[in-house]
Motif scaffolding. Structure first.
Motif, mmCIF file in Angstrom:
data_model
loop_
_atom_site.group_PDB
_atom_site.id
_atom_site.type_symbol
_atom_site.label_atom_id
_atom_site.label_comp_id
_atom_site.label_asym_id
_atom_site.label_seq_id
_atom_site.Cartn_x
_atom_site.Cartn_y
_atom_site.Cartn_z
ATOM 1 N N LYS A 6 24.713 29.317 5.522
ATOM 2 C CA LYS A 6 25.434 30.088 6.548
ATOM 3 C C LYS A 6 26.352 29.161 7.321
ATOM 4 N N GLY A 66 28.882 28.951 10.686
ATOM 5 C CA GLY A 66 29.209 29.608 11.953
ATOM 6 C C GLY A 66 30.702 29.570 12.239
ATOM 7 N N GLY A 67 31.043 30.128 13.397
ATOM 8 C CA GLY A 67 32.451 30.319 13.763
ATOM 9 C C GLY A 67 33.291 29.059 13.746
ATOM 10 N N LYS A 83 20.751 27.518 21.514
ATOM 11 C CA LYS A 83 21.776 28.411 20.961
ATOM 12 C C LYS A 83 22.062 28.143 19.489
ATOM 13 N N ILE A 84 21.675 26.997 19.020
ATOM 14 C CA ILE A 84 21.972 26.649 17.628
ATOM 15 C C ILE A 84 21.361 27.652 16.646
ATOM 16 N N PRO A 115 22.698 20.200 24.530
ATOM 17 C CA PRO A 115 23.767 19.199 24.689
ATOM 18 C C PRO A 115 24.946 19.698 25.513
ATOM 19 N N ASP A 164 23.054 33.931 11.946
ATOM 20 C CA ASP A 164 21.926 33.081 11.507
ATOM 21 C C ASP A 164 20.803 33.983 10.987
#
Ligand code: ADP
Ligand code: ASP
Ligand code: MG
Length: 442
Positions: A6, A8-9, A253-254, A227, A198
């Motif tokens: 996957k 991400g943006g 958030k990951i 972070p 996700d």
């Protein structure tokens, strides 16, 4: 080895990044690739539909024009022989959005609008793979990702329909699907919630019996603290499913909070990797023991509301808490933290959609206090009752922080505290310096 990847943006956020993603897919030999929309797209689509609903056509049109520029640039930089076909797809998507906005006005379906980002990004990316000469097949996730009236994915149907599409006969085919989007119980385009790609990848990865699900993002794995908020965080190389699920649930958030559960149930490892730095080790999440370190990581979840009920009827009574919980159950509102005393119970919730109804139904139980804008800070580690001094070490670092609630002992791997959101940053930084100061200095 069957792999579901996957991205991400940010990973697909520009033509250059999409090229890098294609390289990763090829070198990993991904069977199925699940993509988010180019970064910033979903936020822009949210803005467009909100503006249209509010009658602010100027903002809706300007934001749509910004999206057109972004995708036009991407297509021009990425594609040659497939550029015309990709531009045509972009025009279809923009027309779909404009029709929805200006035909239905106040009644626009934001779900339909939000879905367009993933549909367009995946189409452009698939053209790129084809232009490179690979057999890439674009799937349409809402055809096989269905949710029930509660919004829960129908995993049996997903397995049946996705395995039919993703045939095992030709190992050279790269299947490309959209994360995030699905079809709801009424048959309309919908989604699994913000950041839901996700979760899509986990569900699809399980459905096709992958050996591994890889979540590629813009950071080298799960860090020990957020972070975005704290200085000197560092990546964690290995975690158990339970630890990762806890951190995701409490705000890391990951990972979308629901990502780990399907993989844990199926025993499929999850690897978090950095698409900007594919050689970096990342984080491997797998079955097995939780980490034996005293403190492993910290995460924070904002937007928490405390509901406090004070009732003399609680004193020496039984059945009181059941009645209170029934109200939250009735309004499908999950409770995260709970603390009780003889005559008070405090609960935290993160969804205030039904707070008014909940408060009305709780009112006969006693007096109510509602307190918004709080943050749950969750500390994950080997936090076991046999292990003395851990709470003292945590609180020693938080002498300056007003703590509103504490949850300790529910399991052996985490402890949670509630603070007002204005104290989130100092709380996370203090925990980082105090509990991980030695490692973060490395
Ligand atoms: P994607 O668009 O790839 O899904 P997200 O923005 O949703 O990426 O998630 C990646 C981001 O999560 C990172 O850039 C980082 O800022 C943030 N993040 C928050 N907490 C953590 C954590 N504990 N470890 C790693 N990243 C985290
Ligand atoms: N594009 C969607 C969002 O921004 C889904 C995702 O990125 O996972 O929420
Ligand atoms: Mg995300």
């Amino acid at each position: 080895m069957i792999k579901t990847l996957k991205f991400g943006g940010t990973s697909v956020g520009s033509a250059a990044n999409m090229r890098r993603v294609a390289g990763i897919i090829l070198s990993e030999g991904a069977r199925l690739t699940v993509l988010s929309a180019m970064s910033g797209t979903t936020d822009a689509l949210v803005k467009i539909s909100a503006a249209a609903k509010a009658g602010d056509d100027a903002t809706a049109k300007a934001t749509l024009a910004m999206l057109r520029d972004k995708y036009t640039t991407c297509i021009a930089e990425l594609l040659t022989s497939h550029a015309a076909a990709a531009s045509e797809r972009m025009e279809d998507v923009l027309t779909t959005i404009a029709n929805e906005l200006f035909t239905y006005r106040g009644e626009v379906s934001d779900k339909l609008i939000l879905a367009q980002g993933e549909l367009l990004t995946s189409a452009i990316f698939c053209h790129h793979m084809q232009e490179l000469g690979h057999k890439a097949v674009l799937l349409t996730s809402p055809e096989f990702m269905h949710t029930d009236p509660e919004g829960k994915p129908d995993t049996a149907r997903l397995r049946q329909e996705l395995t039919r599409l993703v045939t095992q006969t030709d190992p050279d085919i790269y299947y490309i699907a959209q994360g995030f989007i699905c079809t709801d119980a009424a048959g309309n385009l919908s989604n699994l919630g913000r950041g839901g790609s996700d979760y899509s990848a986990a569900l699809m990865g399980v459905a096709i019996d992958s050996d591994e699900v890889q979540i590629w993002t813009d950071i080298d794995g799960m860090h020990n603290n957020d972070p975005r908020v704290v200085d000197k965080t560092f990546p964690i190389r290995r975690m158990s499913f339970d630890e990762a699920a806890e951190l995701a649930y409490f705000g890391a958030k990951i990972l979308h909070p629901l990502t780990i559960q399907p993989c844990k149930e199926a025993g499929i490892n999850v690897r978090l990797k950095n698409s900007m730095e594919p050689q970096a080790e990342g984080t491997l999440i797998s079955a097995g023991e939780d980490n034996a370190m005293d403190f492993h990581a910290v995460a924070a979840k904002d937007g928490i509301t405390v509901v406090r009920i004070t009732s003399a009827r609680m004193l020496m009574a039984y059945g009181f808490l059941r009645k209170v919980f029934e109200v939250f159950e009735k309004y499908k509102t999950p409770v995260d933290m709970i603390t009780t005393s003889e005559v008070e119970v405090s609960l935290t919730i993160d969804s205030t959609c039904h707070l008014e109804e909940i408060a009305r139904e709780l009112a006969p139980f006693g007096s109510l206090e509602i307190d918004h804008n709080n943050t749950i800070v969750c500390i994950v580690g080997c936090i076991d009752a046999q292990h003395t001094g851990l709470a003292a070490r945590i609180f020693d670092g938080l002498k300056e922080i007003p703590i509103k609630m504490i949850s300790y002992g529910a399991n052996h791997r985490s402890m949670a505290i509630l603070v007002s959101t204005e104290y989130k940053k100092p709380t996370l930084q203090a925990l980082n310096d105090h509990l991980f100061g030695h490692e973060s200095a490395k």
